[in-house]
Design an enzyme around this catalytic site. Structure first.
Site, PDB file in Angstrom:
ATOM      1  N   ASP A  27       0.842  -1.201   0.000  1.00  0.00           N
ATOM      2  CA  ASP A  27       0.000   0.000   0.000  1.00  0.00           C
ATOM      3  C   ASP A  27       0.875   1.249   0.000  1.00  0.00           C
ATOM      4  O   ASP A  27       1.977   1.242   0.561  1.00  0.00           O
ATOM      5  CB  ASP A  27      -0.905  -0.032   1.245  1.00  0.00           C
ATOM      6  N   ASN A  75     -10.445  -3.285  -6.705  1.00  0.00           N
ATOM      7  CA  ASN A  75      -9.635  -2.337  -7.482  1.00  0.00           C
ATOM      8  C   ASN A  75     -10.203  -2.027  -8.868  1.00  0.00           C
ATOM      9  O   ASN A  75      -9.842  -1.017  -9.469  1.00  0.00           O
ATOM     10  CB  ASN A  75      -8.181  -2.827  -7.620  1.00  0.00           C
TER      11      ASN A  75
HETATM   12  C1  FPP Z   1      -1.897   0.170  -3.316  1.00  0.00           C
HETATM   13  O1  FPP Z   1      -1.435   1.470  -3.460  1.00  0.00           O
HETATM   14  C2  FPP Z   1      -1.410  -0.707  -4.333  1.00  0.00           C
HETATM   15  C3  FPP Z   1      -2.195  -1.317  -5.288  1.00  0.00           C
HETATM   16  C4  FPP Z   1      -3.624  -1.089  -5.435  1.00  0.00           C
HETATM   17  C5  FPP Z   1      -1.685  -2.240  -6.227  1.00  0.00           C
HETATM   18  C6  FPP Z   1      -0.289  -2.739  -6.005  1.00  0.00           C
HETATM   19  C7  FPP Z   1       0.307  -2.796  -7.336  1.00  0.00           C
HETATM   20  C8  FPP Z   1       1.609  -2.747  -7.621  1.00  0.00           C
HETATM   21  C9  FPP Z   1       2.676  -2.738  -6.599  1.00  0.00           C
HETATM   22  C10 FPP Z   1       2.056  -2.705  -9.019  1.00  0.00           C
HETATM   23  C11 FPP Z   1       1.578  -3.845  -9.872  1.00  0.00           C
HETATM   24  C12 FPP Z   1       2.048  -5.156  -9.377  1.00  0.00           C
HETATM   25  C13 FPP Z   1       2.642  -6.110 -10.136  1.00  0.00           C
HETATM   26  C14 FPP Z   1       2.947  -7.417  -9.540  1.00  0.00           C
HETATM   27  C15 FPP Z   1       3.009  -5.883 -11.536  1.00  0.00           C
HETATM   28  P1  FPP Z   1      -2.503   2.636  -3.538  1.00  0.00           P
HETATM   29  O2  FPP Z   1      -2.647   3.023  -4.957  1.00  0.00           O
HETATM   30  O3  FPP Z   1      -3.788   2.226  -2.883  1.00  0.00           O
HETATM   31  O4  FPP Z   1      -1.803   3.740  -2.685  1.00  0.00           O
HETATM   32  P2  FPP Z   1      -2.499   4.905  -1.871  1.00  0.00           P
HETATM   33  O5  FPP Z   1      -3.241   4.239  -0.740  1.00  0.00           O
HETATM   34  O6  FPP Z   1      -1.336   5.707  -1.393  1.00  0.00           O
HETATM   35  O7  FPP Z   1      -3.396   5.650  -2.816  1.00  0.00           O
END
Ligand code: FPP
Length: 261
Positions: A27, A75
């Site tokens: 996250d 998501n």
């Molecule tokens: C949360 O950060 C992360 C995700 C929703 C997805 C995680 C994805 C990756 C690390 C990249 C893709 C993965 C692979 C394996 C290719 P957020 O966007 O919710 O962060 P925030 O809470 O700060 O908005």
């Protein structure tokens, strides 16, 4: 229940006090990007780099299974350009990592309703899973279109079908049998669940499998998460006593009995 859940698993044991299975809620990509005045997708792009480094850091530290929450069933509700960007990143990542997985003997598995992902991603997943299926020392599990509630629905449906055609008994009622219908059937349960970015929620991740897991909430945003941060989480885990519902006294060997790992 007086014993921790146990079932034979084709995954090697980790060294003493090292969690065999670490699961991470990655996250903070969006906040990382926002802090730098960048679009959210830049945070995800940096997050993919952390996926790469963490995959090898976990193995170096003695972990046998690493599960990463890469895309949840919820998501899909994000803005379309972010969802499309994440799918493109996943495609690039899989194309680039195939050779590395083979060279470094990393088995790839997925959990989640992957049949709802874009066809191009499904094809790359099939190819990578097939090419790495014989590596058993270290497993990377990507949770993709994953949600614990949908997992329970899928497991209940498969279990009901098995009861209907006589492969299972309705009155079995054991966790051992039911858990074989979860996406994680061939994996050990997570010992340690880490969530980055300072949030302290489980967000529909491995709700049943994490029943006896230890939790570490790291303040670090995922793109900044390093091997040292992972090592610190593992060191914290190593200090804890896992009791599985028993008392501390019950876990101690009787006087005069020495226990070796
Ligand atoms: C949360 O950060 C992360 C995700 C929703 C997805 C995680 C994805 C990756 C690390 C990249 C893709 C993965 C692979 C394996 C290719 P957020 O966007 O919710 O962060 P925030 O809470 O700060 O908005």
């Amino acid at each position: 229940m007086s014993q921790p859940p146990a079932r034979p698993e084709p995954v090697e044991r980790a060294p003493a006090n090292i969690p065999r299975h670490v699961a991470i809620i990655m996250d903070g990509n969006g906040r990382w990007a926002k802090q730098r005045g960048l679009p959210r997708i830049e945070g995800h792009r940096r997050g993919v780099e952390t996926v790469r480094t963490t995959t090898f850091a976990a193995r170096d530290l003695g972990v046998k299974v690493l599960t990463l929450y890469a895309f949840s069933v919820e998501n899909w509700k994000r803005p379309q350009d972010e969802v499309g960007g994440l799918m493109t990143l996943l495609e690039f990542y899989l194309k680039k990592e195939l050779k590395t997985f083979i060279r470094d003997r990393v088995r790839l598995l997925t959990i989640g309703r992957t049949e709802e992902l874009p066809a191009s991603v499904q094809e790359l997943l099939r190819e990578t899973i097939a090419a790495t299926k014989d590596f058993h020392d270290y497993t990377l599990v990507l949770a993709l279109n994953y949600g614990a509630r949908t997992e329970v629905i899928d497991a209940a449906q498969a279990y009901a079908a098995a009861v209907a055609d006589g492969r299972e008994k309705l009155n079995d009622r054991s966790w051992e049998t039911f858990s074989r219908y979860l996406y994680t059937a061939e994996l050990p349960e997570p010992d340690l669940v880490i969530r980055t970015s300072g949030e302290s929620r489980i967000s529909n991740f491995l709700l049943l499998q994490a029943a006896y897991a230890e939790f570490v909430f790291s303040p670090v945003l995922w793109p900044d998460f390093t091997k040292d941060d992972l090592a610190a989480a593992i060191a914290d885990y190593a200090k804890r006593e896992r009791r599985y519902g028993l008392t501390s006294e019950q876990l101690k060997p009787p006087a005069g009995v020495s226990v070796s790992a």
